[in-house]
Motif scaffolding. Sequence first.
Motif, short mmCIF file in Angstrom:
data_model
loop_
_atom_site.label_atom_id
_atom_site.label_comp_id
_atom_site.label_asym_id
_atom_site.label_seq_id
_atom_site.Cartn_x
_atom_site.Cartn_y
_atom_site.Cartn_z
N LEU A 21 -1.80 -3.71 3.58
CA LEU A 21 -0.70 -4.76 3.11
C LEU A 21 0.48 -3.78 2.91
O LEU A 21 0.65 -3.01 2.14
N LEU A 22 1.70 -4.30 3.55
CA LEU A 22 2.97 -3.62 3.31
C LEU A 22 3.90 -4.65 2.71
O LEU A 22 3.86 -5.73 3.11
N CYS A 23 5.04 -4.02 1.99
CA CYS A 23 5.93 -5.00 1.55
C CYS A 23 6.95 -5.20 2.69
O CYS A 23 6.82 -4.55 3.68
N TRP A 24 7.87 -5.99 2.86
CA TRP A 24 8.85 -6.03 3.86
C TRP A 24 9.56 -4.88 4.11
O TRP A 24 9.80 -4.66 5.35
N ASN A 25 9.96 -4.37 3.05
CA ASN A 25 10.89 -3.21 3.31
C ASN A 25 10.02 -2.03 4.05
O ASN A 25 10.28 -1.39 5.04
N CYS A 26 9.03 -1.58 3.44
CA CYS A 26 8.13 -0.60 4.05
C CYS A 26 7.67 -1.03 5.50
O CYS A 26 7.57 -0.07 6.36
N ASN A 27 7.26 -2.35 5.88
CA ASN A 27 7.07 -2.57 7.01
C ASN A 27 7.99 -2.65 8.27
O ASN A 27 7.86 -1.96 9.12
N LYS A 28 9.14 -2.94 7.66
CA LYS A 28 10.34 -2.64 8.35
C LYS A 28 10.65 -1.39 8.92
O LYS A 28 11.15 -0.84 9.88
N GLY A 29 10.52 -0.24 7.87
CA GLY A 29 10.78 1.07 7.85
C GLY A 29 9.88 1.69 8.87
O GLY A 29 10.28 2.52 9.61
N ASP A 69 0.65 -1.25 -0.06
CA ASP A 69 0.03 -0.24 -0.11
C ASP A 69 0.93 1.23 0.03
O ASP A 69 0.16 2.42 -0.33
N ILE A 70 2.03 1.13 0.24
CA ILE A 70 2.94 2.37 0.44
C ILE A 70 3.70 2.49 -1.20
O ILE A 70 3.49 3.51 -1.69
N CYS A 71 4.55 1.42 -1.40
CA CYS A 71 5.51 1.48 -2.63
C CYS A 71 4.85 0.64 -3.87
O CYS A 71 5.26 1.09 -4.88
N GLY A 72 3.76 -0.07 -3.84
CA GLY A 72 3.03 -0.82 -4.87
C GLY A 72 3.82 -1.82 -5.13
O GLY A 72 3.43 -2.64 -6.16
N ASP A 73 5.14 -2.13 -4.60
CA ASP A 73 5.88 -3.68 -4.98
C ASP A 73 5.07 -4.95 -4.65
O ASP A 73 4.14 -5.09 -3.84
N GLU A 74 4.95 -5.80 -5.58
CA GLU A 74 4.52 -7.15 -5.48
C GLU A 74 5.61 -8.00 -4.63
O GLU A 74 6.78 -7.90 -5.03
N ALA A 131 7.00 -14.51 -6.01
CA ALA A 131 5.85 -15.22 -6.28
C ALA A 131 5.63 -16.35 -5.10
O ALA A 131 4.22 -16.76 -4.92
N ASP A 132 6.55 -16.86 -4.26
CA ASP A 132 6.47 -17.73 -3.27
C ASP A 132 6.27 -17.10 -1.87
O ASP A 132 6.37 -17.78 -0.99
N LYS A 133 5.97 -15.84 -1.93
CA LYS A 133 5.73 -15.16 -0.56
C LYS A 133 4.75 -14.03 -0.47
O LYS A 133 3.82 -14.13 -1.41
N ARG A 134 4.26 -13.81 0.66
CA ARG A 134 3.02 -12.89 0.92
C ARG A 134 3.65 -11.75 1.42
O ARG A 134 4.44 -11.72 2.38
N ASN A 135 3.20 -10.51 0.97
CA ASN A 135 3.20 -9.22 1.78
C ASN A 135 2.65 -9.44 3.07
O ASN A 135 1.42 -9.70 3.38
N PRO A 136 3.47 -8.98 4.18
CA PRO A 136 2.68 -8.81 5.45
C PRO A 136 1.61 -8.01 5.60
O PRO A 136 1.65 -6.96 5.00
N ILE A 137 0.67 -8.50 6.48
CA ILE A 137 -0.54 -7.78 6.89
C ILE A 137 -0.12 -6.56 7.92
O ILE A 137 0.51 -6.95 9.00
#
Length: 131
Positions: free
Chosen positions: A105-113, A79-84, A87-93
């Motif tokens: 939903l955030l990617c791992w980088n945005c979530n850690k940020g 929801d921040i950067c638009g990254d998918e 294929a074998d992973k999910r973005n964290p809630i």
Amino acid sequence: SNEKVFVTLRVCFACKVEKHIDLFSTNRREKLGKSYRCKECSKLQSAEFREKNYSLVYARKFKTDVETIEAVLFRRVCDICGDEPPADKRNPIDHCHTTGKIRGLLCWNCNKGLGAFRDNKELLQKAINYR
């Protein structure tokens, strides 16, 4: 006689391997006070359950319904950067750690940020203004 027998080995119900009793979790309801599955098999079983029932597990965690979780996961992109995710992973809630409310939903980088800034808006604004 009143002698106590100390069991040091047990066969795991899942993998059928005889292992030292310390490799089994404590379970006071069981006869020997230990689980029937070794810790390794229990961990694997839990991971398989979480993967198979992902939406249910997170619906319970966030005290919401499965449909809400599936709607968030359906978007798939951050929801921040638009990254998918790969294929074998999910973005964290993403959720508020104070209220437990799902934010998206955030990617791992945005979530850690966000986590690194402790969800502090003022701190985030200072980072934006930093030169």
